[in-house]
Design a protein around this motif. Structure first.
Motif, PDB file in Angstrom:
ATOM      1  N   LEU A 208       1.260  -1.280  -0.153  1.00  0.00           N
ATOM      2  CA  LEU A 208       0.189   0.266   0.184  1.00  0.00           C
ATOM      3  C   LEU A 208       0.689   1.205  -0.290  1.00  0.00           C
ATOM      4  CD1 LEU A 208      -2.718  -1.031   2.558  1.00  0.00           C
ATOM      5  CD2 LEU A 208      -3.087  -1.536   0.417  1.00  0.00           C
ATOM      6  N   LEU A 209       1.341   1.960  -1.270  1.00  0.00           N
ATOM      7  CA  LEU A 209       2.190   2.823  -0.923  1.00  0.00           C
ATOM      8  C   LEU A 209       0.916   4.504  -1.949  1.00  0.00           C
ATOM      9  CD1 LEU A 209       4.825   1.932  -3.302  1.00  0.00           C
ATOM     10  CD2 LEU A 209       4.646   1.427  -0.835  1.00  0.00           C
ATOM     11  N   GLN A 210       1.631   5.078  -1.038  1.00  0.00           N
ATOM     12  CA  GLN A 210       0.666   6.628  -0.953  1.00  0.00           C
ATOM     13  C   GLN A 210       1.714   7.978  -0.728  1.00  0.00           C
ATOM     14  OE1 GLN A 210      -2.958   5.812   0.784  1.00  0.00           O
ATOM     15  NE2 GLN A 210      -2.193   8.104   1.706  1.00  0.00           N
ATOM     16  N   SER A 211       0.925   9.043  -1.186  1.00  0.00           N
ATOM     17  CA  SER A 211       1.629   9.752  -0.500  1.00  0.00           C
ATOM     18  C   SER A 211       1.814  10.302   1.375  1.00  0.00           C
ATOM     19  CB  SER A 211       1.665  11.669  -1.445  1.00  0.00           C
ATOM     20  OG  SER A 211       0.175  11.417  -0.787  1.00  0.00           O
ATOM     21  N   ARG A 212       2.537  10.405   1.593  1.00  0.00           N
ATOM     22  CA  ARG A 212       3.118  10.892   3.154  1.00  0.00           C
ATOM     23  C   ARG A 212       1.399  11.016   3.482  1.00  0.00           C
ATOM     24  NH1 ARG A 212       7.351  10.433   5.318  1.00  0.00           N
ATOM     25  NH2 ARG A 212       9.654   9.637   3.893  1.00  0.00           N
ATOM     26  N   SER A 213       1.001  10.749   4.415  1.00  0.00           N
ATOM     27  CA  SER A 213      -0.007  11.796   5.474  1.00  0.00           C
ATOM     28  C   SER A 213      -0.233  10.958   6.924  1.00  0.00           C
ATOM     29  CB  SER A 213      -1.367  11.011   4.115  1.00  0.00           C
ATOM     30  OG  SER A 213      -1.682   9.169   3.984  1.00  0.00           O
ATOM     31  N   ASN A 214      -2.184  10.870   6.912  1.00  0.00           N
ATOM     32  CA  ASN A 214      -2.172  11.109   8.172  1.00  0.00           C
ATOM     33  C   ASN A 214      -2.081   9.309   8.520  1.00  0.00           C
ATOM     34  OD1 ASN A 214      -2.870  10.727  10.827  1.00  0.00           O
ATOM     35  ND2 ASN A 214      -3.390  12.342  11.253  1.00  0.00           N
ATOM     36  N   THR A 215      -0.848   8.537   8.734  1.00  0.00           N
ATOM     37  CA  THR A 215      -1.066   6.647   9.170  1.00  0.00           C
ATOM     38  C   THR A 215      -2.171   6.658   9.789  1.00  0.00           C
ATOM     39  OG1 THR A 215       0.786   6.403   8.792  1.00  0.00           O
ATOM     40  CG2 THR A 215       0.572   4.678  10.183  1.00  0.00           C
ATOM     41  N   ALA A 216      -2.785   7.420  11.084  1.00  0.00           N
ATOM     42  CA  ALA A 216      -3.710   7.253  11.447  1.00  0.00           C
ATOM     43  C   ALA A 216      -4.812   6.712  11.021  1.00  0.00           C
ATOM     44  CB  ALA A 216      -4.128   8.176  12.853  1.00  0.00           C
ATOM     45  N   GLU A 217      -5.652   8.242   9.779  1.00  0.00           N
ATOM     46  CA  GLU A 217      -6.607   8.567   9.175  1.00  0.00           C
ATOM     47  C   GLU A 217      -6.437   6.397   8.590  1.00  0.00           C
ATOM     48  OE1 GLU A 217      -6.778  11.771   7.024  1.00  0.00           O
ATOM     49  OE2 GLU A 217      -6.667  13.020   9.130  1.00  0.00           O
ATOM     50  N   LEU A 218      -5.449   6.113   7.826  1.00  0.00           N
ATOM     51  CA  LEU A 218      -5.306   5.596   6.725  1.00  0.00           C
ATOM     52  C   LEU A 218      -5.671   4.121   8.152  1.00  0.00           C
ATOM     53  CD1 LEU A 218      -5.043   4.500   3.846  1.00  0.00           C
ATOM     54  CD2 LEU A 218      -2.674   3.892   4.789  1.00  0.00           C
ATOM     55  N   LEU A 219      -5.410   3.959   9.427  1.00  0.00           N
ATOM     56  CA  LEU A 219      -4.949   3.239   9.473  1.00  0.00           C
ATOM     57  C   LEU A 219      -6.976   3.189   9.980  1.00  0.00           C
ATOM     58  CD1 LEU A 219      -2.829   2.707  11.892  1.00  0.00           C
ATOM     59  CD2 LEU A 219      -3.679   1.542   9.885  1.00  0.00           C
ATOM     60  N   GLU A 220      -8.015   4.063  10.078  1.00  0.00           N
ATOM     61  CA  GLU A 220      -9.448   4.096  11.048  1.00  0.00           C
ATOM     62  C   GLU A 220     -10.114   3.952   9.748  1.00  0.00           C
ATOM     63  OE1 GLU A 220     -11.998   7.393  13.079  1.00  0.00           O
ATOM     64  OE2 GLU A 220     -10.228   7.880  12.393  1.00  0.00           O
ATOM     65  N   LYS A 221      -9.745   4.587   8.490  1.00  0.00           N
ATOM     66  CA  LYS A 221     -10.721   4.173   7.083  1.00  0.00           C
ATOM     67  C   LYS A 221     -10.760   2.767   6.867  1.00  0.00           C
ATOM     68  CE  LYS A 221     -10.358   8.814   4.979  1.00  0.00           C
ATOM     69  NZ  LYS A 221      -9.253   9.123   4.218  1.00  0.00           N
ATOM     70  N   ILE A 226     -13.446  -2.821   7.073  1.00  0.00           N
ATOM     71  CA  ILE A 226     -12.940  -3.786   7.449  1.00  0.00           C
ATOM     72  C   ILE A 226     -14.605  -4.472   7.852  1.00  0.00           C
ATOM     73  CG2 ILE A 226     -11.922  -5.625   8.615  1.00  0.00           C
ATOM     74  CD1 ILE A 226      -9.004  -4.693   7.744  1.00  0.00           C
ATOM     75  N   ASN A 227     -14.591  -3.844   8.571  1.00  0.00           N
ATOM     76  CA  ASN A 227     -16.051  -4.281   9.777  1.00  0.00           C
ATOM     77  C   ASN A 227     -17.488  -4.475   9.150  1.00  0.00           C
ATOM     78  OD1 ASN A 227     -14.749  -3.932  12.320  1.00  0.00           O
ATOM     79  ND2 ASN A 227     -14.739  -2.356  12.082  1.00  0.00           N
ATOM     80  N   PHE A 228     -17.506  -3.055   7.884  1.00  0.00           N
ATOM     81  CA  PHE A 228     -18.258  -2.864   6.951  1.00  0.00           C
ATOM     82  C   PHE A 228     -18.761  -3.867   5.735  1.00  0.00           C
ATOM     83  CE2 PHE A 228     -19.715  -1.806   2.332  1.00  0.00           C
ATOM     84  CZ  PHE A 228     -21.197  -1.125   2.679  1.00  0.00           C
ATOM     85  N   LEU A 229     -17.312  -4.812   5.519  1.00  0.00           N
ATOM     86  CA  LEU A 229     -17.761  -5.674   4.947  1.00  0.00           C
ATOM     87  C   LEU A 229     -18.080  -6.964   5.561  1.00  0.00           C
ATOM     88  CD1 LEU A 229     -14.317  -5.320   2.222  1.00  0.00           C
ATOM     89  CD2 LEU A 229     -16.591  -4.955   2.033  1.00  0.00           C
ATOM     90  N   LYS A 230     -17.769  -7.141   6.715  1.00  0.00           N
ATOM     91  CA  LYS A 230     -18.130  -7.508   7.866  1.00  0.00           C
ATOM     92  C   LYS A 230     -19.344  -8.359   8.042  1.00  0.00           C
ATOM     93  CE  LYS A 230     -13.176  -8.902  10.134  1.00  0.00           C
ATOM     94  NZ  LYS A 230     -13.084  -8.476  11.933  1.00  0.00           N
ATOM     95  N   ASP A 231     -20.087  -6.457   8.437  1.00  0.00           N
ATOM     96  CA  ASP A 231     -21.210  -6.551   8.725  1.00  0.00           C
ATOM     97  C   ASP A 231     -22.220  -6.645   6.929  1.00  0.00           C
ATOM     98  OD1 ASP A 231     -20.672  -3.834  10.834  1.00  0.00           O
ATOM     99  OD2 ASP A 231     -21.030  -6.129  11.203  1.00  0.00           O
ATOM    100  N   HIS A 232     -21.561  -5.650   6.238  1.00  0.00           N
ATOM    101  CA  HIS A 232     -22.644  -7.055   4.623  1.00  0.00           C
ATOM    102  C   HIS A 232     -22.838  -8.415   4.529  1.00  0.00           C
ATOM    103  CE1 HIS A 232     -24.245  -5.698   0.546  1.00  0.00           C
ATOM    104  NE2 HIS A 232     -22.988  -6.046   0.371  1.00  0.00           N
ATOM    105  N   ASN A 233     -21.150  -9.172   4.770  1.00  0.00           N
ATOM    106  CA  ASN A 233     -21.733  -9.862   4.239  1.00  0.00           C
ATOM    107  C   ASN A 233     -21.953 -11.055   5.574  1.00  0.00           C
ATOM    108  OD1 ASN A 233     -20.218 -12.563   3.378  1.00  0.00           O
ATOM    109  ND2 ASN A 233     -18.665 -12.737   5.380  1.00  0.00           N
ATOM    110  N   LEU A 234     -21.930 -10.432   6.793  1.00  0.00           N
ATOM    111  CA  LEU A 234     -23.349 -10.916   7.930  1.00  0.00           C
ATOM    112  C   LEU A 234     -24.385 -11.168   7.634  1.00  0.00           C
ATOM    113  CD1 LEU A 234     -24.022 -12.487  10.272  1.00  0.00           C
ATOM    114  CD2 LEU A 234     -24.309 -10.311  11.460  1.00  0.00           C
ATOM    115  N   LYS A 235     -25.220  -9.490   6.249  1.00  0.00           N
ATOM    116  CA  LYS A 235     -26.868  -9.445   5.913  1.00  0.00           C
ATOM    117  C   LYS A 235     -26.491 -10.195   4.665  1.00  0.00           C
ATOM    118  CE  LYS A 235     -26.313  -4.430   7.106  1.00  0.00           C
ATOM    119  NZ  LYS A 235     -26.999  -3.408   7.296  1.00  0.00           N
ATOM    120  N   LEU A 236     -25.789 -10.723   4.280  1.00  0.00           N
ATOM    121  CA  LEU A 236     -25.747 -11.369   2.503  1.00  0.00           C
ATOM    122  C   LEU A 236     -26.085 -12.792   3.185  1.00  0.00           C
ATOM    123  CD1 LEU A 236     -22.938  -9.658   0.212  1.00  0.00           C
ATOM    124  CD2 LEU A 236     -25.905  -9.176   0.341  1.00  0.00           C
TER     125      LEU A 236
END
Length: 253
Positions: A208-221, A226-236
């Motif tokens: 995952l290469l990208q220009s320098r940015s806030n690592t905390a924001e990237l990890l949060e996103k 991941i949590n959204f995909l887990k919930d979506h998979n459960l609903k499916l």
């Protein structure tokens, strides 16, 4: 030939500059960057203060002369008020630390302790409310004779407020102790953020290469994704089970 050499010479520094501007943000060496949750001392001190107030209440109830039992009771009321203020500040500090934990990408542990971290404030507030209600009833029924009841022995107000505080300390001991154990295990594990869970330690960069940015924001996103995909998979999966049940019903009919 000279022009080609100049071009290659110019390309070298530019490539170096681009490599400095574009670095892998997420690496498998997350354990080296692990930031421990610094709430164990706060929970320990909070429990220690509650224990000290209970011990003070026991000493006042046992050692105060009869004519000073009212003063001992009001001293405990002041201590209870001060303890609530301390708990309120303690709660804000703990919430700030947990918010930093969430920004560092540890969403699963943040959610698992979301209710636990706020329980001490609720317990102290509930106990103070109960004491306030009892105090109001005593003032209402005893009226001008409240001072006489302060001088009573075992059933005096200093005795009941000390008993309240001892019970509260026992409850906080269970709550704070459980929390401290969980946080110590979490800090000892030194696990990577949720977005890096399951990666090999020998992989180095995750690509995952990208220009320098806030690592905390990237990890949060990424953790949110991941949590959204887990919930979506459960609903499916639930919807698929419902469709299968409907198909079986149609075949039976």
């Amino acid at each position: 030939m000279d022009e080609a050499n100049r071009n290659s010479g110019d390309a070298g520094p530019q490539t170096s500059d681009r490599s400095q501007l574009i670095d892998p943000i997420l690496t498998s060496t997350a354990n080296d960057q692990f930031k421990a949750l610094k709430t164990v001392p706060a929970f320990s001190i909070h429990l220690l203060i509650s224990t000290a107030i209970s011990f003070t209440g026991v000493l006042l109830a046992m050692a105060s002369p009869p004519e000073k039992r009212c003063n001992a009771y009001f001293t405990m009321l002041y201590l209870r008020a001060a303890f609530w203020v301390i708990t309120y500040l303690f709660d804000h500090y703990v919430k700030h630390q947990h918010e930093q934990l969430r920004l560092n990408g540890y969403h699963d542990f943040h959610r698992s302790t979301a209710m636990h971290k706020g329980v001490p404030l609720h317990v102290v507030s509930l106990w103070n409310t109960a004491i306030l209600a009892v105090q109001a009833m005593m003032q209402h029924y005893y009226g001008e004779h409240f001072g006489e009841h302060c001088l009573e022995g075992f059933l005096s107000p200093i005795t009941y407020i000390t008993a309240f505080n001892v019970v509260e300390t026992i409850v906080l001991g269970c709550i704070n102790g459980n929390y401290i154990v969980r946080v110590r295990k979490f800090n000892k594990s030194g696990q990577p953020p949720d977005a890096l869970t399951g990666t090999s330690c020998n992989e180095g960069s995750l690509g995952l290469l990208q220009s320098r940015s806030n690592t905390a924001e990237l990890l949060e996103k990424q953790a949110d994704l991941i949590n959204f995909l887990k919930d979506h998979n459960l609903k499916l999966n639930q919807k698929l089970m419902q469709l299968n049940a409907q198909v079986r019903t149609v075949h039976i009919n």
